[in-house]
Design a protein around this motif. Structure first.
Motif, PDB file in Angstrom:
ATOM      1  N   SER A  23      12.750  -2.691  -4.337  1.00 31.72           N
ATOM      2  CA  SER A  23      13.684  -1.604  -4.015  1.00 31.72           C
ATOM      3  C   SER A  23      13.029  -0.580  -3.097  1.00 31.72           C
ATOM      4  O   SER A  23      13.656  -0.078  -2.157  1.00 31.72           O
ATOM      5  N   PHE A  24      11.764  -0.265  -3.368  1.00 34.63           N
ATOM      6  CA  PHE A  24      11.020   0.663  -2.518  1.00 34.63           C
ATOM      7  C   PHE A  24      10.938   0.120  -1.095  1.00 34.63           C
ATOM      8  O   PHE A  24      11.223   0.826  -0.124  1.00 34.63           O
ATOM      9  N   GLU A  25      10.579  -1.152  -0.966  1.00 28.17           N
ATOM     10  CA  GLU A  25      10.452  -1.771   0.352  1.00 28.17           C
ATOM     11  C   GLU A  25      11.788  -1.808   1.081  1.00 28.17           C
ATOM     12  O   GLU A  25      11.850  -1.529   2.285  1.00 28.17           O
ATOM     13  N   ASP A  26      12.862  -2.135   0.372  1.00 28.84           N
ATOM     14  CA  ASP A  26      14.188  -2.158   0.988  1.00 28.84           C
ATOM     15  C   ASP A  26      14.583  -0.771   1.484  1.00 28.84           C
ATOM     16  O   ASP A  26      15.129  -0.628   2.587  1.00 28.84           O
ATOM     17  N   GLY A  27      14.309   0.242   0.682  1.00 24.55           N
ATOM     18  CA  GLY A  27      14.614   1.611   1.090  1.00 24.55           C
ATOM     19  C   GLY A  27      13.803   2.033   2.300  1.00 24.55           C
ATOM     20  O   GLY A  27      14.310   2.704   3.213  1.00 24.55           O
TER      21      GLY A  27
ATOM     22  N   GLU B  24       0.826  -1.207   0.000  1.00 19.41           N
ATOM     23  CA  GLU B  24       0.000   0.000   0.000  1.00 19.41           C
ATOM     24  C   GLU B  24       0.861   1.258   0.000  1.00 19.41           C
ATOM     25  O   GLU B  24       0.556   2.232  -0.696  1.00 19.41           O
ATOM     26  N   LEU B  25       1.936   1.255   0.790  1.00 24.03           N
ATOM     27  CA  LEU B  25       2.850   2.400   0.780  1.00 24.03           C
ATOM     28  C   LEU B  25       3.455   2.595  -0.605  1.00 24.03           C
ATOM     29  O   LEU B  25       3.566   3.725  -1.098  1.00 24.03           O
ATOM     30  N   TYR B  26       3.860   1.496  -1.221  1.00 28.71           N
ATOM     31  CA  TYR B  26       4.443   1.569  -2.558  1.00 28.71           C
ATOM     32  C   TYR B  26       3.437   2.165  -3.547  1.00 28.71           C
ATOM     33  O   TYR B  26       3.749   3.082  -4.292  1.00 28.71           O
ATOM     34  N   ARG B  27       2.229   1.639  -3.548  1.00 29.07           N
ATOM     35  CA  ARG B  27       1.215   2.135  -4.488  1.00 29.07           C
ATOM     36  C   ARG B  27       0.897   3.600  -4.252  1.00 29.07           C
ATOM     37  O   ARG B  27       0.636   4.341  -5.196  1.00 29.07           O
ATOM     38  N   ARG B  28       0.946   4.020  -2.993  1.00 23.42           N
ATOM     39  CA  ARG B  28       0.590   5.398  -2.700  1.00 23.42           C
ATOM     40  C   ARG B  28       1.712   6.394  -3.000  1.00 23.42           C
ATOM     41  O   ARG B  28       1.474   7.486  -3.479  1.00 23.42           O
ATOM     42  N   TYR B  29       2.953   6.003  -2.706  1.00 24.20           N
ATOM     43  CA  TYR B  29       4.045   6.974  -2.767  1.00 24.20           C
ATOM     44  C   TYR B  29       5.044   6.797  -3.898  1.00 24.20           C
ATOM     45  O   TYR B  29       5.800   7.723  -4.194  1.00 24.20           O
TER      46      TYR B  29
END
Length: 92
Positions: A62-66, A7-12
């Motif tokens: 990559s988003f999640e790792d960051g 959800e964070l990835y999709r939003r940001y």
């Protein structure tokens, strides 16, 4: 956790602009496609679809790792802040 990360990835997440490169890739794909018979064209499309899926999965990973790295850094900063506060109060 995976749900929230998704959800964070999709939003940001915002894709960066690679329009020239994407256009070059698309033009080359069309040139190659025009040289192939139908069975080969299907294989090419399957390859492109798999590549797009891989690209999407890598971007999310990559988003999640960051994000996890940022949370880890935030925790370290908070621990250091608490340590300094205790030191100032003479408790260490």
């Amino acid at each position: 956790m995976d749900y929230y990360m998704g959800e964070l990835y999709r939003r940001y997440f915002r894709a960066t602009g690679f329009s020239e490169l994407e256009e070059e890739i698309e033009n080359t794909r069309q040139e190659v496609r025009d040289c192939l018979d139908q069975a080969q064209q299907r294989k090419l499309m399957h390859l492109i679809d798999a590549q797009e899926q891989l690209k999407a999965e890598l971007a999310q990973s990559s988003f999640e790792d960051g994000f996890r790295l940022a949370i880890g850094l935030l925790r370290e900063v908070e621990v250091e802040r608490i340590r300094l506060e205790l030191k100032e109060e003479g408790q260490t």
